[in-house]
Design a protein around this motif. Structure first.
Motif, PDB file in Angstrom:
ATOM      1  N   ARG A  28       2.493 -39.109 -23.534  1.00  0.00           N
ATOM      2  CA  ARG A  28       3.413 -38.775 -22.443  1.00  0.00           C
ATOM      3  C   ARG A  28       4.695 -39.581 -22.589  1.00  0.00           C
ATOM      4  NH1 ARG A  28       3.522 -41.141 -17.308  1.00  0.00           N
ATOM      5  NH2 ARG A  28       1.421 -41.970 -17.535  1.00  0.00           N
ATOM      6  N   LYS A  29       5.826 -38.918 -22.453  1.00  0.00           N
ATOM      7  CA  LYS A  29       7.120 -39.568 -22.672  1.00  0.00           C
ATOM      8  C   LYS A  29       7.690 -40.191 -21.403  1.00  0.00           C
ATOM      9  CE  LYS A  29       7.958 -38.526 -27.039  1.00  0.00           C
ATOM     10  NZ  LYS A  29       8.199 -39.571 -28.047  1.00  0.00           N
ATOM     11  N   ASN A  30       7.658 -39.455 -20.326  1.00  0.00           N
ATOM     12  CA  ASN A  30       8.381 -39.839 -19.124  1.00  0.00           C
ATOM     13  C   ASN A  30       7.459 -40.433 -18.065  1.00  0.00           C
ATOM     14  OD1 ASN A  30      10.876 -38.805 -20.127  1.00  0.00           O
ATOM     15  ND2 ASN A  30      10.114 -36.748 -19.687  1.00  0.00           N
ATOM     16  N   PRO A  31       7.984 -41.301 -17.200  1.00  0.00           N
ATOM     17  CA  PRO A  31       7.173 -41.879 -16.125  1.00  0.00           C
ATOM     18  C   PRO A  31       6.833 -40.837 -15.075  1.00  0.00           C
ATOM     19  CG  PRO A  31       9.473 -42.516 -15.876  1.00  0.00           C
ATOM     20  CD  PRO A  31       9.374 -41.800 -17.194  1.00  0.00           C
ATOM     21  N   VAL A  32       5.767 -41.089 -14.344  1.00  0.00           N
ATOM     22  CA  VAL A  32       5.375 -40.218 -13.234  1.00  0.00           C
ATOM     23  C   VAL A  32       5.230 -41.090 -11.989  1.00  0.00           C
ATOM     24  CG1 VAL A  32       4.205 -38.535 -14.695  1.00  0.00           C
ATOM     25  CG2 VAL A  32       2.929 -40.488 -13.815  1.00  0.00           C
ATOM     26  N   ALA A  33       5.155 -40.445 -10.849  1.00  0.00           N
ATOM     27  CA  ALA A  33       5.112 -41.185  -9.581  1.00  0.00           C
ATOM     28  C   ALA A  33       3.924 -42.147  -9.516  1.00  0.00           C
ATOM     29  CB  ALA A  33       5.059 -40.200  -8.414  1.00  0.00           C
ATOM     30  N   GLY A  34       2.805 -41.758 -10.114  1.00  0.00           N
ATOM     31  CA  GLY A  34       1.620 -42.599 -10.095  1.00  0.00           C
ATOM     32  C   GLY A  34       1.796 -43.935 -10.788  1.00  0.00           C
ATOM     33  N   ASP A  35       2.794 -44.024 -11.683  1.00  0.00           N
ATOM     34  CA  ASP A  35       3.041 -45.279 -12.402  1.00  0.00           C
ATOM     35  C   ASP A  35       3.493 -46.397 -11.465  1.00  0.00           C
ATOM     36  OD1 ASP A  35       2.376 -43.916 -14.661  1.00  0.00           O
ATOM     37  OD2 ASP A  35       4.415 -43.757 -15.452  1.00  0.00           O
ATOM     38  N   LEU A  36       4.119 -46.014 -10.358  1.00  0.00           N
ATOM     39  CA  LEU A  36       4.618 -47.033  -9.428  1.00  0.00           C
ATOM     40  C   LEU A  36       3.497 -47.915  -8.885  1.00  0.00           C
ATOM     41  CD1 LEU A  36       7.180 -44.890  -7.387  1.00  0.00           C
ATOM     42  CD2 LEU A  36       7.694 -46.608  -9.124  1.00  0.00           C
ATOM     43  N   TYR A  37       2.304 -47.374  -8.853  1.00  0.00           N
ATOM     44  CA  TYR A  37       1.150 -48.124  -8.358  1.00  0.00           C
ATOM     45  C   TYR A  37       0.950 -49.418  -9.147  1.00  0.00           C
ATOM     46  CZ  TYR A  37      -3.834 -49.251  -7.876  1.00  0.00           C
ATOM     47  OH  TYR A  37      -5.018 -49.902  -7.688  1.00  0.00           O
ATOM     48  N   TYR A  38       1.221 -49.380 -10.446  1.00  0.00           N
ATOM     49  CA  TYR A  38       0.970 -50.538 -11.306  1.00  0.00           C
ATOM     50  C   TYR A  38       2.009 -51.648 -11.129  1.00  0.00           C
ATOM     51  CZ  TYR A  38      -2.376 -47.448 -13.535  1.00  0.00           C
ATOM     52  OH  TYR A  38      -3.433 -46.610 -13.763  1.00  0.00           O
ATOM     53  N   PHE A  39       3.084 -51.349 -10.414  1.00  0.00           N
ATOM     54  CA  PHE A  39       4.089 -52.378 -10.161  1.00  0.00           C
ATOM     55  C   PHE A  39       3.865 -53.087  -8.825  1.00  0.00           C
ATOM     56  CE2 PHE A  39       6.182 -49.511 -13.155  1.00  0.00           C
ATOM     57  CZ  PHE A  39       6.677 -50.416 -14.079  1.00  0.00           C
ATOM     58  N   SER A  40       2.815 -52.695  -8.122  1.00  0.00           N
ATOM     59  CA  SER A  40       2.562 -53.296  -6.807  1.00  0.00           C
ATOM     60  C   SER A  40       2.236 -54.781  -6.922  1.00  0.00           C
ATOM     61  CB  SER A  40       1.422 -52.559  -6.093  1.00  0.00           C
ATOM     62  OG  SER A  40       0.239 -52.597  -6.880  1.00  0.00           O
ATOM     63  N   ILE A  41       1.491 -55.177  -7.952  1.00  0.00           N
ATOM     64  CA  ILE A  41       1.114 -56.589  -8.105  1.00  0.00           C
ATOM     65  C   ILE A  41       2.342 -57.461  -8.364  1.00  0.00           C
ATOM     66  CG2 ILE A  41      -0.173 -58.231  -9.532  1.00  0.00           C
ATOM     67  CD1 ILE A  41      -2.328 -56.121  -9.846  1.00  0.00           C
ATOM     68  N   PRO A  42       3.235 -57.106  -9.320  1.00  0.00           N
ATOM     69  CA  PRO A  42       4.450 -57.913  -9.501  1.00  0.00           C
ATOM     70  C   PRO A  42       5.325 -57.975  -8.256  1.00  0.00           C
ATOM     71  CG  PRO A  42       4.097 -56.514 -11.405  1.00  0.00           C
ATOM     72  CD  PRO A  42       3.113 -56.083 -10.375  1.00  0.00           C
ATOM     73  N   VAL A  43       5.406 -56.876  -7.503  1.00  0.00           N
ATOM     74  CA  VAL A  43       6.216 -56.874  -6.281  1.00  0.00           C
ATOM     75  C   VAL A  43       5.623 -57.835  -5.248  1.00  0.00           C
ATOM     76  CG1 VAL A  43       6.921 -55.486  -4.297  1.00  0.00           C
ATOM     77  CG2 VAL A  43       7.171 -54.566  -6.606  1.00  0.00           C
ATOM     78  N   LEU A  44       4.310 -57.774  -5.066  1.00  0.00           N
ATOM     79  CA  LEU A  44       3.651 -58.689  -4.127  1.00  0.00           C
ATOM     80  C   LEU A  44       3.798 -60.142  -4.582  1.00  0.00           C
ATOM     81  CD1 LEU A  44       0.367 -56.685  -3.368  1.00  0.00           C
ATOM     82  CD2 LEU A  44       2.314 -57.059  -1.832  1.00  0.00           C
ATOM     83  N   PHE A  45       3.745 -60.357  -5.890  1.00  0.00           N
ATOM     84  CA  PHE A  45       3.921 -61.703  -6.439  1.00  0.00           C
ATOM     85  C   PHE A  45       5.330 -62.218  -6.151  1.00  0.00           C
ATOM     86  CE2 PHE A  45       5.076 -64.299 -10.276  1.00  0.00           C
ATOM     87  CZ  PHE A  45       4.323 -65.426  -9.942  1.00  0.00           C
ATOM     88  N   GLY A  46       6.311 -61.346  -6.286  1.00  0.00           N
ATOM     89  CA  GLY A  46       7.687 -61.732  -5.991  1.00  0.00           C
ATOM     90  C   GLY A  46       7.879 -62.071  -4.528  1.00  0.00           C
TER      91      GLY A  46
END
Length: 385
Positions: free
Chosen positions: A89-107
């Motif tokens: 798969r080349k392009n990001p999908v909306a479901g990918d945002l889920y994996y950024f939740s941990i870095p956001v909470l860490f920030g």
């Protein structure tokens, strides 16, 4: 001064690599959106560090905390790169945002800790070390289960997967070494009281990235594997296809439809690629295990318009798309049986696993294509073993 030169050279090579990667984005399976993000982030950071080491300027602590904390999202990008690589798969999908939740909470936690509980800095360091290990672990299991030990059913796919497998191993080792340097730096910060925010021995990361960029630019099979592989395939006398008898190189049907005439120029020029990609996607990615998958869904997975797929099955296939889907599911069932699926599970579960709505339809289709029923096939398989 020497280190600033190293950082600038790495950044320059990184930006050059990024431009080449962008030009190869559509044609190379190993290049996807997250690899571009990773290369850009690394190149920009080395450029910034190079300037900072030459011309010292003050950066507020809040900016440092934000950059370090939310910058940990780059480790999520590493996992998503491997995930997209496996899924082709080349392009990001909306479901990918889920994996950024941990870095956001860490920030958010780091900002809160800085202003209210600064004494909890050790927990921040622990979390900062845990995040890259977490995403590296996810990457390992994604690659191990879906790429490194997967055997292809077609010669061409096996050739492509070997290139992708070798590259994924190299890049995973590179990421592991980058994370290892960070962990060592964090340990030194705690026990030696360096408080470098994980930047100790950053020149090692620079050398590692320089090697990565150099390999990407000067190893043709990394960026131009599709072109070289096509050339290599043309020089071979034999190509192994699972459903070779299904496909027609030339259609005997006269094309009179105006829309089909327009499509013929696009599809006919890439006919061989369509055949191999259809088989690869069907057999390697188990698209038809979803009972609701349609031709439109399959076209999306192939990253081609549905009209192209309609044209292909209309003029270059001896079977309909429905029949092809049914046959692929039976081949999938055979593979599962040979892996021991029926030793602990029922035929009904096998039918659901392979995408059949009805167990009766599965049984009749299996017997029609294989000649015997699944249980009988499994018994004969065990007798032969």
């Amino acid at each position: 001064m020497f280190l600033s030169v190293v950082y600038f050279m790495t950044a320059l090579l990184g930006f050059l690599t990024l431009m080449v990667l962008v030009s190869q984005y559509k044609s190379n399976r190993k290049v996807n959106f997250y690899l571009l993000i990773l290369i850009f982030f690394a190149s920009f950071r080395f450029f910034f560090i190079g300037i900072y080491s030459l011309v010292f300027f003050t950066v507020s602590d809040d900016v440092t905390v934000i950059f370090r904390s939310f910058g940990s999202g780059i480790f999520a990008c590493i996992y998503l790169y491997f995930k997209c690589l496996v899924a082709n798969r080349k392009n990001p999908v909306a479901g990918d945002l889920y994996y950024f939740s941990i870095p956001v909470l860490f920030g958010i936690y780091n900002l809160w800790m800085r202003h209210y509980t600064a004494s909890w800095y050790l927990l921040s360091y622990f979390l900062f070390a845990l995040i890259p290990l977490f995403y590296l672990g996810l990457s390992f299991f994604e690659l191990k289960n879906k790429l490194w030990f997967q055997k292809s059913k077609t010669w061409r796919v096996q050739k492509q997967n070997m290139l992708v497998r070798n590259w994924s191993i190299f890049f995973f080792v590179f990421c592991f070494l980058i994370v290892l340097r960070l962990l060592v730096s964090l340990v030194l910060d705690i026990f030696v009281a360096g408080y470098s925010d994980g930047t100790s021995y950053f020149w090692l990361a620079g050398l590692l990235c320089f090697v990565l960029f150099f390999k990407l630019l000067f190893t043709p099979m990394m960026l131009y594997s599709n072109v070289l592989l096509d050339y290599e395939i043309k020089s071979e006398e034999y190509f192994e296809l699972v459903f070779e008898d299904f496909w027609l190189d030339e259609s005997d049907v006269l094309i009179t439809n105006s829309q089909d005439l327009k499509l013929s120029e696009r599809v006919e020029s890439n006919l061989e690629s369509y055949i191999y990609e259809i088989e690869r996607m069907a057999l390697e990615h188990f698209c038809f295990r979803n009972p609701k998958v349609s031709m439109r869904d399959f076209a999306i997975r192939l990253e081609i318009p549905k009209s192209h797929l309609l044209y292909f099955f209309k003029y270059h296939s001896k079977v309909s798309f429905i029949e092809f889907k049914r046959t692929v599911r039976i081949y999938d069932a055979i593979s599962l049986i040979e892996e021991g699926f029926l030793e602990k599970r029922t035929v009904e579960k096998l039918s659901k696993k392979t995408g059949f709505y009805s167990c009766d339809l599965f049984l009749s289709s299996f017997k029609e294509i294989v000649g015997v029923e699944p249980l009988e096939y499994n018994q004969k398989r065990k007798e032969l073993c």
